[in-house]
Motif scaffolding. Structure first.
Motif, PDB file in Angstrom:
ATOM      1  N   UNK A  23      34.891  29.582  49.221  1.00 25.26           N
ATOM      2  CA  UNK A  23      35.027  28.331  49.235  1.00 25.26           C
ATOM      3  C   UNK A  23      34.732  27.550  50.027  1.00 25.26           C
ATOM      4  N   UNK A  24      33.445  27.795  50.240  1.00 23.75           N
ATOM      5  CA  UNK A  24      31.854  27.117  49.577  1.00 23.75           C
ATOM      6  C   UNK A  24      31.772  26.330  48.272  1.00 23.75           C
ATOM      7  N   UNK A  25      31.866  27.117  47.447  1.00 27.82           N
ATOM      8  CA  UNK A  25      32.060  26.763  45.958  1.00 27.82           C
ATOM      9  C   UNK A  25      32.753  26.079  45.065  1.00 27.82           C
ATOM     10  N   UNK A  26      34.488  26.765  45.570  1.00 30.85           N
ATOM     11  CA  UNK A  26      35.315  26.243  44.686  1.00 30.85           C
ATOM     12  C   UNK A  26      36.324  25.915  45.600  1.00 30.85           C
ATOM     13  N   UNK A  27      35.941  25.728  46.704  1.00 33.87           N
ATOM     14  CA  UNK A  27      37.571  25.195  47.744  1.00 33.87           C
ATOM     15  C   UNK A  27      38.431  26.138  48.081  1.00 33.87           C
ATOM     16  N   UNK A  28      38.219  27.200  47.693  1.00 29.96           N
ATOM     17  CA  UNK A  28      40.157  28.794  47.801  1.00 29.96           C
ATOM     18  C   UNK A  28      38.612  29.636  48.224  1.00 29.96           C
ATOM     19  N   UNK A  29      39.925  30.256  49.233  1.00 31.32           N
ATOM     20  CA  UNK A  29      40.122  31.117  50.186  1.00 31.32           C
ATOM     21  C   UNK A  29      41.525  31.902  49.892  1.00 31.32           C
ATOM     22  N   UNK A  30      40.855  32.647  48.771  1.00 36.61           N
ATOM     23  CA  UNK A  30      42.438  34.104  48.462  1.00 36.61           C
ATOM     24  C   UNK A  30      42.541  35.177  49.273  1.00 36.61           C
ATOM     25  N   UNK A  31      43.635  34.535  50.236  1.00 34.50           N
ATOM     26  CA  UNK A  31      43.850  35.787  50.727  1.00 34.50           C
ATOM     27  C   UNK A  31      44.032  37.184  50.088  1.00 34.50           C
ATOM     28  N   UNK A  32      43.833  38.280  51.045  1.00 32.31           N
ATOM     29  CA  UNK A  32      43.918  40.069  50.879  1.00 32.31           C
ATOM     30  C   UNK A  32      45.576  40.170  50.394  1.00 32.31           C
ATOM     31  N   UNK A  33      46.460  39.595  50.493  1.00 33.13           N
ATOM     32  CA  UNK A  33      47.396  39.839  50.122  1.00 33.13           C
ATOM     33  C   UNK A  33      47.551  38.898  48.717  1.00 33.13           C
ATOM     34  N   UNK A  34      47.871  37.916  48.503  1.00 30.94           N
ATOM     35  CA  UNK A  34      47.431  37.422  47.176  1.00 30.94           C
ATOM     36  C   UNK A  34      46.391  38.522  45.732  1.00 30.94           C
ATOM     37  N   UNK A  35      45.657  38.655  46.225  1.00 26.41           N
ATOM     38  CA  UNK A  35      44.493  39.765  45.515  1.00 26.41           C
ATOM     39  C   UNK A  35      46.097  40.759  44.956  1.00 26.41           C
ATOM     40  N   UNK A  36      45.914  41.474  46.509  1.00 23.14           N
ATOM     41  CA  UNK A  36      47.105  43.415  46.098  1.00 23.14           C
ATOM     42  C   UNK A  36      47.993  42.538  45.098  1.00 23.14           C
ATOM     43  N   UNK A  37      48.407  41.519  45.438  1.00 21.13           N
ATOM     44  CA  UNK A  37      50.119  41.054  44.263  1.00 21.13           C
ATOM     45  C   UNK A  37      49.433  40.978  43.210  1.00 21.13           C
ATOM     46  N   UNK A  38      48.229  40.191  43.009  1.00 19.64           N
ATOM     47  CA  UNK A  38      48.169  40.303  41.309  1.00 19.64           C
ATOM     48  C   UNK A  38      47.635  41.657  41.152  1.00 19.64           C
ATOM     49  N   UNK A  39      47.104  42.465  41.378  1.00 18.50           N
ATOM     50  CA  UNK A  39      46.841  43.198  40.889  1.00 18.50           C
ATOM     51  C   UNK A  39      48.149  44.125  41.110  1.00 18.50           C
ATOM     52  N   UNK A  40      49.011  44.094  41.926  1.00 23.25           N
ATOM     53  CA  UNK A  40      50.213  45.021  41.083  1.00 23.25           C
ATOM     54  C   UNK A  40      50.664  44.597  39.744  1.00 23.25           C
ATOM     55  N   UNK A  41      50.892  43.231  40.203  1.00 19.68           N
ATOM     56  CA  UNK A  41      51.499  42.213  39.035  1.00 19.68           C
ATOM     57  C   UNK A  41      50.558  42.832  37.352  1.00 19.68           C
ATOM     58  N   UNK A  42      49.789  42.992  37.224  1.00 20.41           N
ATOM     59  CA  UNK A  42      48.838  43.082  36.393  1.00 20.41           C
ATOM     60  C   UNK A  42      48.891  45.035  36.535  1.00 20.41           C
ATOM     61  N   UNK A  43      49.360  45.490  37.061  1.00 20.95           N
ATOM     62  CA  UNK A  43      49.451  46.505  37.164  1.00 20.95           C
ATOM     63  C   UNK A  43      48.564  47.637  36.498  1.00 20.95           C
ATOM     64  N   UNK A  44      47.344  47.056  37.685  1.00 20.51           N
ATOM     65  CA  UNK A  44      46.072  47.649  37.704  1.00 20.51           C
ATOM     66  C   UNK A  44      46.041  48.690  39.269  1.00 20.51           C
ATOM     67  N   UNK A  45      45.880  50.003  39.025  1.00 17.29           N
ATOM     68  CA  UNK A  45      45.558  50.651  40.670  1.00 17.29           C
ATOM     69  C   UNK A  45      44.644  51.134  40.828  1.00 17.29           C
TER      70      UNK A  45
END
Length: 93
Positions: free
Chosen positions: A3-25
């Protein structure tokens, strides 16, 4: 830090959905000798030089073996094993 460096704070749910969409387990790691394919390792290092900071997401997992520092579980595409490259050489006593 993100958040300090890039102005973003990814939520755990967002990361979980991305990993699922990429089929990474998340699965147990299989140890593999690091020496077995030096050419592919060098190619990965060469390719990674061109990555930008906004293309990288670091996931911190603190579960590891206190004696070796190796992790017990890791992430990998579905259908493929999670592998960790380790040096098989023993240190001199």
């Amino acid at each position: 830090m993100e958040e300090a460096e890039f102005g973003i704070k990814p939520h755990q749910t967002t990361i979980s959905r991305l990993l699922k969409r990429l089929e990474i387990t998340h699965k147990k790691i299989k140890a593999v000798a690091a020496e077995q394919n030096q050419e592919l390792l060098e190619q990965w290092y060469d390719d990674s030089r061109f990555w930008r900071a906004d293309q990288i997401i670091a996931v911190d997992e603190s579960a590891f073996n206190e004696h070796t520092g190796h992790r017990k579980y890791g992430w990998a595409p579905q259908g493929l094993p999670a592998e960790m490259k380790i040096l098989l050489k023993r240190s001199p006593k």
